[in-house]
Design an enzyme around this catalytic site. Sequence first.
Site, mmCIF file in Angstrom:
data_model
loop_
_atom_site.group_PDB
_atom_site.id
_atom_site.type_symbol
_atom_site.label_atom_id
_atom_site.label_comp_id
_atom_site.label_asym_id
_atom_site.label_seq_id
_atom_site.Cartn_x
_atom_site.Cartn_y
_atom_site.Cartn_z
ATOM 1 N N HIS A 122 0.820 -1.217 0.000
ATOM 2 C CA HIS A 122 0.000 0.000 0.000
ATOM 3 C C HIS A 122 0.856 1.270 0.000
ATOM 4 C CE1 HIS A 122 0.449 -0.182 4.515
ATOM 5 N NE2 HIS A 122 0.448 1.137 4.370
ATOM 6 N N ASP A 152 0.366 -7.734 1.666
ATOM 7 C CA ASP A 152 0.722 -6.315 1.670
ATOM 8 C C ASP A 152 2.235 -6.114 1.682
ATOM 9 O OD1 ASP A 152 0.301 -3.628 1.523
ATOM 10 O OD2 ASP A 152 -0.290 -3.355 3.610
ATOM 11 N N SER A 226 4.674 2.707 7.884
ATOM 12 C CA SER A 226 4.348 1.536 7.068
ATOM 13 C C SER A 226 5.532 1.130 6.205
ATOM 14 C CB SER A 226 3.147 1.833 6.171
ATOM 15 O OG SER A 226 1.971 1.948 6.918
#
Length: 471
Positions: A122, A152, A226
């Site tokens: 993402h 992911d 992230s």
Amino acid sequence: MKKILTLILVSALGGIMTLSAYKYFLEEDDIGATLAKSDSSLSYFPTSNTAVSSYGTLYAPDFTEAAENAVHAVVHVKNTTISRAPMTMQDLFMGRSSERAQVGTGSGVIISPDGYIITNNHVINGSQQLSITLNDNKIYEAELIGTDEKTDIALLKIDAGEALPFATFGNSDQVKVGEWVLAVGNPFNLTSTVTAGIISAKSRDLSGINSQSFLQTDAAVNPGNSGGALVNTRGELIGINTAITSQTGSYIGYSFAVPSNIARKVVEDIMEFGNVQNGILGVRGGELNSKSAESFEVSATQGFYVSDVEERSGADKAGIKKGDIIKKIDNISISKFSDLSGYLSTKRPNDVVDLYIIRNGSEKKIPVTLSKSEIMTIEFLDMQLRNIPNEVKKSSNITYGVAVIKNENYALYKNLGINTGYVITEINGEVIKNVDDIMKLKLKYGDDLEKNIKKLSVITSSGQKESFIFR
């Protein structure tokens, strides 16, 4: 007179000695006995009265070496995408383009000296340009090698022309709840930020369909973290920071990381095969607790209850049966389904795993050879659907969808012609990539699924694309 005074003095001295002896030898024992008796009558639970000798820096963990190693391996990722807005009259008169550059940022971890970088899917999704900033402020353009949306995880590559500092993978299966960890990344564009916490839980699933198996930690993770590193006190990479659950969008006490064993397997698959190779056990069922154990009519309250076995799967060929309770796979104890699915995410087709099961009250060890994901099926609207093999996708020029291998829905067959050989590609405008997407719809709508199907897009057995609207 002198004799009387002497007698009085001797008597007083004797009295003092007698009283002192009573106080010292008798009264203290009585008090001790009374206190002991009182203490015993009030103690209902086992209690430790051992005094803590000391607190302080003697027992405080030292994170400096782990942090020093980790910050040099963690990078800042900048993702530039181009959005195209409708042309306005002002754009037309001013001669401006309707294209707008949008920049997103995140983190990544260098995992090899030649510049391979792992991050979240993402973080780089939809990118037209990717740039990497190292801890020494050197900037490089990055190449996207591959991604896996399910876990992911994405793999990038930069060419620095020199050996780069990198993180060494640790074994996330050996991580223990309560173990100290560091989260390293770039929250809110604040580069090289290190926060500390502990492992709060393992095998966490946030999807609702048991497709995830995160490490949960209370180390502070915020937007921008992230793709960054979760490391242990030795500086080993044990996770890729991925998600937070928050009503505000910022850290509220816990965060989630993809375990390093899963992340490492994904990037190795991407490098070797170009995509992720998923090893499938081929069982369906549910995790046990006191309530589910009652419905399954078993006494065990931990483990995975097998309610069905996929035909032609590794479990089927190995002899796994309905009613078996999976207690352990290799060295991993199974208390919930995400324990099982998380460990299987580190395996490939044809890998052999040892299942420890309970059958008819006795324990058995059964080796199982894992199957390819193409054998997975799911029931949907009285149809049986299956994942499409990659070879079939290439030969048929199909990029996504699930194949209809059996249709017992007479209305869909009679009115729409849907039958064996059709491929369902979209439902209600949402792309269907595999049977997991069907599972998400079933979870979302429950018993009202059929009423909520408004649009169905398919590829017919002759290769024609069609869409059907339900009113």
